[in-house]
Design an enzyme around this catalytic site. Structure first.
Site, PDB file in Angstrom:
ATOM      1  N   ASN A 203      -8.524  -0.839  -1.584  1.00 47.61           N
ATOM      2  CA  ASN A 203      -9.114  -1.075  -0.258  1.00 47.61           C
ATOM      3  C   ASN A 203     -10.066   0.031   0.200  1.00 47.61           C
ATOM      4  O   ASN A 203     -10.898  -0.204   1.070  1.00 47.61           O
ATOM      5  CB  ASN A 203      -8.029  -1.363   0.794  1.00 47.61           C
ATOM      6  N   GLU A 298       0.760   8.118  -0.770  1.00 52.02           N
ATOM      7  CA  GLU A 298       0.499   7.384   0.473  1.00 52.02           C
ATOM      8  C   GLU A 298       0.685   5.916   0.141  1.00 52.02           C
ATOM      9  O   GLU A 298      -0.127   5.329  -0.576  1.00 52.02           O
ATOM     10  CB  GLU A 298      -0.918   7.639   0.986  1.00 52.02           C
ATOM     11  N   CYS A 332      -3.805   0.095   5.154  1.00 51.11           N
ATOM     12  CA  CYS A 332      -2.394   0.482   5.286  1.00 51.11           C
ATOM     13  C   CYS A 332      -2.089   0.757   6.750  1.00 51.11           C
ATOM     14  O   CYS A 332      -0.954   0.613   7.188  1.00 51.11           O
ATOM     15  CB  CYS A 332      -2.087   1.687   4.424  1.00 51.11           C
TER      16      CYS A 332
END
Ligand SMILES: NC(=O)C1=CN([C@@H]2O[C@H](COP(=O)(O)OP(=O)(O)OC[C@H]3O[C@@H](n4cnc5c(N)ncnc54)[C@H](OP(=O)(O)O)[C@@H]3O)[C@@H](O)[C@H]2O)C=CC1
Ligand SMILES: O=C(O)[C@H](O)COP(=O)(O)O
Length: 531
Positions: A203, A298, A332
Site C-alpha cells: 500500500n 508494523e 493500516c
C-alpha cells in the site's frame, strides 16, 4: 512515453557519494544521464522483464523465471519482475557485508550528502515512479505523486535528523553508582547493526521502503530490500535514484520474487542483522522464525473512532469519511470501526452517509476516491466480511453492495453487532462498520479487546474526557479530534499487541538501526572536575 514533463529533464546528482578517503570507491562515478529514458534504460531487460539489483548493477536472474504483476484495475499483467534465486540472495548479503564495513567509516555528513542527492533525484523522477504506483496498486494518481514527494521529504529529514542524533553520544562518570570513586569514564556511542533486511507492503511501496532505507543507510548499515510484488516496479524505479546518486556498490540490493517463495530464505538468512517489516500477519510468523536480531514490525490495525455525545459531529464525519475511505480503506491507519454514543448516532450516521454518497468511484488514472482494491483475493475477502454482516442484520446505509472486478463501491454499515466479523477483523477495503455504544467505557473496552492496537481516535469537545479516554485506550497512538494517521513522518508510530514491535518515525527508526557501544576509560587516579 513519459508525457510532457519528459522535456523538463534536468541533470542532478552526477557526482558520486564520496567515501572516507581511506576507503576505495567500489563503483565508478555515477554516470551522467542526458534524458529520462537514459536514466531508466538499465532497469529493464530486452525481454521487457524488470531487473533486480545486486552489487551496484541491474541484472537478470539466472532462474530464467519471471513474476507477473497484475494491474488491479484491468486485471491484466502490467509488468514482470525477476524471480531471484537463493544464490543471488546469498550474493546480496555477501556484498552487503563488505560494503557496510566501508560505509560505516564514511563520515556522517557525507552519508547525509548522499541521501540528499537521492531525495533530489526522487523529486525529479517523481512522475514515472508515481505512474508505476497507479498501475501496480491502483493508487489514485494524485496520491501516488504525493507518496513519492513525501518520501523525498522523508529522506531529507532523515539525513538532517541523523546528523544530530547519530552525532551525539554520552559520557557517564562512575561515581554516581554507590561505592565507586570517579575513576571510570564511560563513552557511549551508537554503532550500525550491519545488514538490514527491509520488507515494505503493497500500500506504500515507495514511502514504506524509504522509511526503512534512509534511516538504515544514514546509521551506517547496508540494506537488502525485498519490495512487495505489487509495487515492485515502483520500488525498482525508486532504487534507481539511489543508484544514480552514486551509492557504493553492494551497499543496497533489491531482491524481487514472491514473498511466499523467497521470504523465508531472506528472513532466516544468517547475513541478516535486523528486519524492518511492514505488512500483515506475515510479520507475526517472521518474528517467530527470525533469529537473534532486532525487529521493527508494523503490522495490521483495527483503528477505532470513538465519537462522544458532545463531539462536533460535522468534524467527526469529515474525518471518518477521509479516514475510512482514502485509498479505498487500504491503510493500516484507516478508520476501521466507528463506536458512537447512542444519543448522537442517528445524526452522525446521516452526516457520514451524505459524505460517502459524494465519493467518486472509478479508476486511479482519473483520481477517483474509491479505486479497485489490490487483488481479486482481497476483494473476495472484503466481500465475505460484508456478506457476513448482511446475514447477521447490519443496516446498509448508502445502498446495496456493488462490485465490478476488484472495484467495490463504498459500504457504510450501521447497527453492526459484536458477533459480526467486521466488529473485529481488518477489511483493508472500502467498508466502514458502525457500532452504537452506551458509554465511552464500553467503546474503550471494545477497542482494548481487539488483537490489534495500532491507532485510534476520539472526538469530544472535553479535553479532560479526551485525555482520560486516550489514557485508557491500549493503542500505540490516539488522535484527538482527527482521524488516525502515521504522518507527519517524524512522529513516533508504533503498534501494541499484534500491531507491531518497536517504533517508527524518523528519530525512532534511526534509533532502531543502531546498537549501543560503550568504551570505558579506566583512569589511574580519580578525576573530578574543578571545584
Ligand atoms: N502497521 C503498518 O504500518 C502497516 C500495516 N499494513 C498491513 O499490511 C497488510 C496488507 O499489506 P500486504 O502487502 O498485503 O501484507 P503482507 O504481509 O502480505 O506482505 C507484506 C510484505 O511481506 C512480503 N512477504 C510475503 N510473505 C513473506 C514471507 N513469508 N517472508 C517475508 N516476506 C514476505 C510481501 O511480499 P509479496 O508481495 O511478494 O507477497 C510484502 O513485501 C494489512 O494487514 C495491513 O494492515 C500495511 C501497511 C502499513
Ligand atoms: O501503511 C500504512 O497504511 C501507513 O503506514 C499509514 O500511513 P498514513 O497514515 O500516512 O496513510
Amino acid at each position: 512515453m513519459f508525457g510532457p514533463w519528459y522535456h523538463l529533464y534536468i541533470r542532478i546528482g552526477n557526482s558520486p557519494c564520496h567515501l572516507a578517503s581511506s576507503v576505495k570507491v567500489a563503483r565508478p562515478l555515477a554516470k551522467e544521464y542526458s534524458t529520462m529514458s537514459d536514466f531508466y534504460k538499465d532497469i529493464v531487460a530486452s525481454t521487457g522483464i524488470y531487473k533486480f539489483y545486486l552489487d551496484g548493477q541491474w541484472r537478470e536472474s539466472t532462474s530464467g523465471k519471471a513474476v507477473s504483476i497484475t494491474n488491479p484495475s484491468t486485471r491484466q499483467t502490467c509488468f514482470q519482475v525477476q524471480a531471484c534465486t537463493q544464490d543471488e540472495v546469498n550474493k546480496m548479503f555477501d556484498t552487503a557485508k563488505v560494503a557496510q564495513k566501508a560505509w560505516a567509516k564514511t563520515p556522517l555528513w557525507k552519508r547525509a550528502e548522499c541521501l540528499h542527492k537521492v531525495a533530489a533525484l526522487m523529486r525529479q523522477h517523481a512522475q514515472p515512479i508515481a505512474d508505476c504506483l497507479v498501475k501496480e496498486v491502483a493508487k489514485p494518481a494524485k496520491d501516488s505523486l504525493t507518496e513519492v514527494i513525501r518520501s523525498a521529504d522523508l529522506i531529507d529529514y532523515t539525513a538532517e535528523e541523523g546528523l544530530r542524533y547519530l552525532g551525539e553520544g554520552q559520557l557517564l562518570n562512575s561515581d554516581s553508582f554507590p561505592g565507586n570513586p570517579r575513576n571510570k569514564l564511560c563513552l557511549v556511542s551508537k554503532v550500525p547493526l550491519g545488514v538490514v533486511l527491509a520488507i515494505p507492503p503493497f500500500n506504500y511501496p515507495v514511502n514504506l521502503a524509504v522509511s526503512k532505507l534512509a534511516p538504515a543507510l544514514m546509521a551506517g548499515n547496508a540494506v537488502v530490500l525485498k519490495p512487495p510484488t505489487q509495487g515492485a516496479v515502483a520500488g525498482i524505479h525508486m532504487l534507481q535514484c539511489f543508484h544514480a546518486a552514486g551509492l557504493p556498490a553492494g551497499l543496497l540490493s533489491l531482491a524481487t520474487g514472491r514473498g511466499s517463495e523467497i521470504g523465508d530464505f531472506l528472513t532466516m538468512h544468517p547475513g541478516v542483522n535486523c528486519i524492518s517489516f511492514t505488512g500483515g500477519d506475515t510479520g507475526i510468523s517472521i518474528s517467530k522464525k527470525a533469529g537473534m536480531v532486532p525487529l521493527q514490525m508494523e503490522l495490521g490495525g483495527k483503528d477505532v473512532c470513538i465519537v462522544c455525545a458532545d463531539a462536533d459531529l460535522t468534524l467527526a464525519a469529515k474525518h471518518i469519511i477521509k479516514g475510512g475511505f482514502s485509498y479505498s480503506g487500504q491503510r493500516c491507519t484507516a478508520v476501521k470501526l466507528v463506536l458512537v454514543a447512542e444519543s448522537v448516532a442517528d445524526a452522525l450516521v446521516g452526516e457520514v452517509a451524505e459524505g460517502v454518497k459524494k465519493l467518486s468511484v472509478g479508476m486511479p488514472e482519473n483520481d477517483c476516491d474509491i479505486t479497485p482494491v489490490v487483488s481479486e483475493s482481497s476483494a473476495n475477502f472484503i466481500e465475505g466480511l460484508i456478506m457476513d454482516a448482511k446475514e447477521k442484520g447490519a443496516v446498509f446505509v448508502t445502498g446495496d453492495y456493488k462490485r465490478e472486478g476488484n472495484l467495490i463501491w463504498p459500504v457504510l454499515l450501521d447497527k453492526v453487532t459484536r458477533d459480526m466479523r467486521l466488529a473485529w477483523e481488518e477489511p483493508f477495503g472500502p467498508v466502514l462498520p458502525i457500532i452504537r455504544v452506551s458509554s465511552p467505557e464500553e467503546a474503550v473496552a471494545h477497542c482494548n479487546a481487539s488483537k490489534y492496537g495500532l491507532q485510534g481516535c476520539v472526538f469530544t469537545k472535553d479535553i479532560n474526557a479526551a485525555i482520560a479516554i486516550s489514557d485508557a485506550m491500549e493503542t500505540g497512538t490516539v488522535q484527538v479530534n482527527s482521524a488516525p494517521a502515521r504522518g507527519p513522518d517524524h512522529f513516533p508510530f508504533q503498534g501494541f499487541r499484534d500491531s507491531g514491535i518497536g517504533s517508527q518515525g524518523i528519530r525512532n527508526s534511526l534509533s532502531m538501526m543502531v546498537k549501543t557501544k560503550s568504551t570505558v576509560i579506566n583512569l589511574e587516579k580519580e578525576s573530578y572536575t574543578l571545584g
